[in-house]
Design an enzyme around this catalytic site. Structure first.
Site, short mmCIF file in Angstrom:
data_model
loop_
_atom_site.label_atom_id
_atom_site.label_comp_id
_atom_site.label_asym_id
_atom_site.label_seq_id
_atom_site.Cartn_x
_atom_site.Cartn_y
_atom_site.Cartn_z
CD GLU A 1 -2.75 5.48 -1.74
OE1 GLU A 1 -2.74 4.29 -1.35
OE2 GLU A 1 -3.76 6.21 -1.71
CG ASP A 35 -4.02 10.23 -5.59
OD1 ASP A 35 -3.28 10.29 -4.58
OD2 ASP A 35 -4.48 9.15 -6.02
#
Length: 391
Positions: free
Chosen positions: A139, A80
């Protein structure tokens, strides 16, 4: 311990790996929105002949079995991006999405692990055991790893290994200490309630701004006066919202902050003390307080055996001077949720190079990496898996 076929495969495919990183960098996707990234990863892995399945909503997990039976090692990369506006105006592959950016290196992590997967496929028949590839979403909001674990990411896994590109370390250096690596990272929210009124008549009011300000000034003594100074801990108030108008005494104040530490007992202590400080501070002024404490990531504690294997692999693959003694960081990493389930470790690979202007802090709009570091990271992934399964 080092497999020369893996080393050559990483070198031969380094241009492709860099191209993948640049593609991902220009097309950043935020936490839980990594649909295009995960589709790309899934197609790449299946193209290598690796059996894959998709974790909901945007994770990818792949596994292959070697030529002989043995243990299973897992390798993890996060995918991400951040809601950060990129400031690298002259970068040809800069983010095409305003307000979104790979400002933490997850684009590199994904590309490195794909390159490692390709290298490991080349030695598949020689491997005694299996390799699990975990491409994790979210994350940055500390919820992705827990979701992947709940969907079987480390079921049947004997050891798990992860890497983070690190701009504060010189390019090619590798750090992986046994013991604490990243701190636990929690969020707290405090709501103070007073009694509002006219700014010219404070005697008739209970000023929530005064309560909140007093709390901010005094709460640091939780660390400085109630915790052993040899035990690292951080309490930071990062956001304060209070008041509605220049001549109105505030009735409400909202604070948000974070707590970082390595010891679970200290974590419990700080949570308790925050509530005591908030309630007592409010009571002094006649107000009330409500504290919400949200536990985020656990501390990342590297297993001694795994961390020592990382260091051995680094020395044999990259030379005696490659191991770097980086101190534990108070930053958070949800890799901790994998380590709650199975042994393993989490390494840092340096990408800081003043000559290439890649020493900017993570999460900064000028963050970038020295792409020469990617070959180090990709080989470390693959050689660790080889070493673990063949040791």
């Amino acid at each position: 311990m080092i497999n020369e076929t893996i080393k050559k495969a990483i070198q031969d495919n380094s241009d492709e790996m860099i191209d993948i990183r640049r593609k991902l960098h220009s097309e950043p996707e935020l936490s839980w929105e990594e649909y295009n990234t995960s589709e790309f990863v899934y197609n790449y892995l299946t193209g290598l002949g690796i059996d894959c399945w998709k974790a909901e909503p945007t994770g990818v997990i792949g596994t292959f079995k070697g030529g002989n039976s043995g243990k299973t090692v897992a390798l993890r990369a996060d995918m991400d991006a951040l809601s950060v506006h990129e400031l690298n105006e002259d970068l040809p592959f800069r983010s095409a999405q305003a307000g979104k950016m790979h400002a933490c290196g997850h684009d590199a992590h994904t590309a490195m692990l794909l390159a490692a997967a390709k290298a490991l496929v080349a030695v598949k028949e020689q491997l005694p055991g299996s390799v699990r590839f975990i491409f994790q979403p979210a994350e940055e909001v500390a919820t992705g790893a827990k979701a992947m674990v709940s969907q079987g990411a480390v079921d049947g896994v004997d050891d798990v290994f992860g890497i983070h590109i690190w701009s504060q370390m010189p390019t090619h250096k590798v750090a992986c200490r046994p013991g604490p690596s990243f701190a636990s990272a929690d969020i707290f929210k405090v709501h103070f309630k007073g009694q509002g009124g006219h700014g010219a008549m404070p005697q008739d009011c209970i000023d929530a701004a005064i309560i909140a300000s007093s709390f901010v000034m005094n709460v640091q003594s939780v660390v400085s006066r109630t915790i052993d100074p040899q035990q690292p801990a951080v309490v930071t108030v990062g956001k304060m919202t209070v008041g509605t108008r220049f001549n109105v005494i505030a009735e409400n104040a909202e604070l948000e902050g974070t707590v970082r530490c390595f010891d679970p007992d200290i974590r419990d202590h700080i949570e308790k003390q925050l509530k005591i400080y908030a309630e007592h501070t409010a009571a002094v002024y006649g107000g009330t307080a409500h504290v919400e404490y949200i536990r985020g990531t656990q501390a990342v504690i590297n297993g001694a055996e795994s961390a020592e294997l990382v260091q051995q692999v680094a020395v044999e693959a990259f030379g005696e001077g490659s191991v770097y003694d980086e101190k534990p960081t108070m930053g958070g990493e949800d890799f901790s949720f994998y380590l709650d389930e199975v042994p393993g470790s989490f390494a840092l690979v340096g990408s800081g190079n003043a000559g290439k202007d890649t020493e900017w802090a993570h999460h900064h709009g000028k963050f970038n990496i020295d792409e020469d570091a990617m070959a180090t990271g990709a080989e470390l992934y693959a050689q660790y898996a080889w070493a673990y399964l063949t040791k």
